[in-house]
Design a protein around this motif. Structure first.
Motif, PDB file in Angstrom:
ATOM      1  N   ALA A 233       0.510  -1.428   0.223  1.00 26.67           N
ATOM      2  CA  ALA A 233       0.057   0.366   0.145  1.00 26.67           C
ATOM      3  C   ALA A 233       0.989   1.783  -0.247  1.00 26.67           C
ATOM      4  O   ALA A 233       0.054   2.361  -0.289  1.00 26.67           O
ATOM      5  CB  ALA A 233      -1.425   0.049   1.034  1.00 26.67           C
ATOM      6  N   GLY A 234       1.953   0.679   0.349  1.00 29.01           N
ATOM      7  CA  GLY A 234       2.881   2.260  -0.240  1.00 29.01           C
ATOM      8  C   GLY A 234       2.710   2.984   1.751  1.00 29.01           C
ATOM      9  O   GLY A 234       2.905   2.251   3.114  1.00 29.01           O
ATOM     10  N   PRO A 235       4.121   4.196   1.921  1.00 26.43           N
ATOM     11  CA  PRO A 235       4.644   4.350   3.157  1.00 26.43           C
ATOM     12  C   PRO A 235       3.249   5.387   3.857  1.00 26.43           C
ATOM     13  O   PRO A 235       3.020   5.464   5.117  1.00 26.43           O
ATOM     14  CB  PRO A 235       5.486   5.683   2.695  1.00 26.43           C
ATOM     15  N   ASP A 236       2.008   5.716   2.658  1.00 27.54           N
ATOM     16  CA  ASP A 236       1.332   6.792   3.755  1.00 27.54           C
ATOM     17  C   ASP A 236       0.267   6.154   3.700  1.00 27.54           C
ATOM     18  O   ASP A 236      -0.119   6.022   5.159  1.00 27.54           O
ATOM     19  CB  ASP A 236       0.302   8.126   2.524  1.00 27.54           C
ATOM     20  N   GLU A 237      -0.005   4.432   3.773  1.00 27.65           N
ATOM     21  CA  GLU A 237      -0.653   3.788   4.771  1.00 27.65           C
ATOM     22  C   GLU A 237      -0.394   3.187   5.574  1.00 27.65           C
ATOM     23  O   GLU A 237      -0.644   3.015   6.929  1.00 27.65           O
ATOM     24  CB  GLU A 237      -1.122   2.473   3.199  1.00 27.65           C
ATOM     25  N   LEU A 238       1.001   2.764   5.528  1.00 27.77           N
ATOM     26  CA  LEU A 238       1.676   1.941   7.035  1.00 27.77           C
ATOM     27  C   LEU A 238       1.994   3.393   7.447  1.00 27.77           C
ATOM     28  O   LEU A 238       1.851   3.024   9.222  1.00 27.77           O
ATOM     29  CB  LEU A 238       3.124   2.163   6.290  1.00 27.77           C
ATOM     30  N   ARG A 239       2.179   4.295   7.864  1.00 30.03           N
ATOM     31  CA  ARG A 239       2.298   5.674   8.370  1.00 30.03           C
ATOM     32  C   ARG A 239       0.975   6.162   9.219  1.00 30.03           C
ATOM     33  O   ARG A 239       0.262   6.276  10.427  1.00 30.03           O
ATOM     34  CB  ARG A 239       2.640   7.128   7.223  1.00 30.03           C
ATOM     35  N   LEU A 240      -0.120   5.836   8.062  1.00 35.52           N
ATOM     36  CA  LEU A 240      -2.081   5.641   8.776  1.00 35.52           C
ATOM     37  C   LEU A 240      -1.857   4.572   9.893  1.00 35.52           C
ATOM     38  O   LEU A 240      -2.980   4.677  10.862  1.00 35.52           O
ATOM     39  CB  LEU A 240      -2.828   5.454   7.231  1.00 35.52           C
ATOM     40  N   HIS A 241      -1.424   3.165   9.039  1.00 24.55           N
ATOM     41  CA  HIS A 241      -1.672   1.879  10.351  1.00 24.55           C
ATOM     42  C   HIS A 241      -1.241   2.036  11.319  1.00 24.55           C
ATOM     43  O   HIS A 241      -1.259   1.739  12.353  1.00 24.55           O
ATOM     44  CB  HIS A 241      -0.667   0.687   9.570  1.00 24.55           C
TER      45      HIS A 241
END
Length: 279
Positions: A233-241
């Protein structure tokens, strides 16, 4: 460092429970005879706890005289071991949220710690407000520590409020392997004295190292999951998680080492762009 509700049970109820079937004499008679003094001491303790003056309490308490050993026995031979006393013991112990030790926020609360030591304050040996759920490690570390002044007074989970802001933070060191460093960021409404007390508590119980070691384990176990999420999903989704995970820890227990770690990881561009693969 979690805040708890003051136990609803009173010292009069605790005294009645520990002497209910106590066969050892003259212990039960001496304990019963001092119940009124224990009740007076409880009132003074609650007032001092709310005023932040527990370090000055010894001069106000009823004199123990020759009854010190009997009052201490009320805890060791009554509250801990008798059936009726143990019911109260377990009731106080159950006040720990999710069974977490409020002194460190990490260990499992399996015992009760005397905030003011019973060896120095036997009149408070079975005062519920003086009994704090704790893990064995924190209980042993604290031992019979008696504060000489306000600056030496460790945080009291029943009386000291750390507020609703984030005061526990972590910083990610982007080494190989990566590690987390924990520190206290004073709340906006904290006084200088209270800030010193929080830092002292943090240092006394070795929380910087405890949290860093726990974080090292979590970093190692979470890295595969986070790496997979980054790929999918990319870095933005990881950050949101990570932000949502931090919010989950916050909603259940406020400031925790896990929540602080998730926030620090979310803020680390290095981590959300693949740093977990270097752990």
């Amino acid at each position: 460092m979690l805040q708890l509700d003051i136990p609803e049970v009173t010292v009069a109820e605790a005294a009645a429970a520990v002497t209910l079937r106590m066969r050892r004499q003259p212990h039960s008679n001496r304990i019963e005879a001092r119940t009124s003094d224990m009740k007076a001491a409880e009132v003074l303790y609650l007032a001092a706890g709310r005023d932040g003056t527990l370090h000055d309490l010894s001069r106000q308490l009823p004199a123990t005289g020759s009854d010190g050993e009997y009052l201490e026995f009320a805890y060791d031979g009554g509250l801990v071991t008798s059936k009726a006393g143990r019911d109260i013991y377990d009731q106080i112990l159950a006040g720990a949220p999710y069974e977490r030790c409020p002194l460190c926020g990490r260990g499992i609360a399996t015992t009760l710690d005397h905030q003011l030591p019973k060896s120095e304050y036997p009149i408070l040996a079975i005062t519920p407000a003086n009994l704090v759920p704790a893990c064995n490690k924190c209980n042993q570390r604290k031992s019979s520590k008696d504060p000489a002044d306000e600056t030496e007074t460790l945080l009291h989970p029943y009386f000291d409020s750390l507020g609703t802001s984030q005061w526990l933070e972590a910083r990610i060191h982007e080494d190989s392997p990566a590690r987390a460093e924990y520190f206290v960021r004073p709340g906006g409404d904290w006084s200088a004295t209270f800030t010193d007390r929080v830092v002292r508590h943090f240092t006394f119980f070795g929380l910087r190292r405890q949290y860093a070691l726990a974080a090292a384990g979590k970093l190692a176990t979470d890295r595969i999951q986070h790496s997979g999420l980054l790929k999918r999903a990319g870095p933005d989704e990881l950050r949101l998680h990570l932000q949502e995970a931090a919010a989950g820890y916050w909603s259940t227990a406020g400031n925790t080492w896990e929540g602080a770690l998730c926030n620090a990881l979310a803020d680390s561009q290095w981590y959300v762009n693949g740093g977990m693969n270097e752990i």
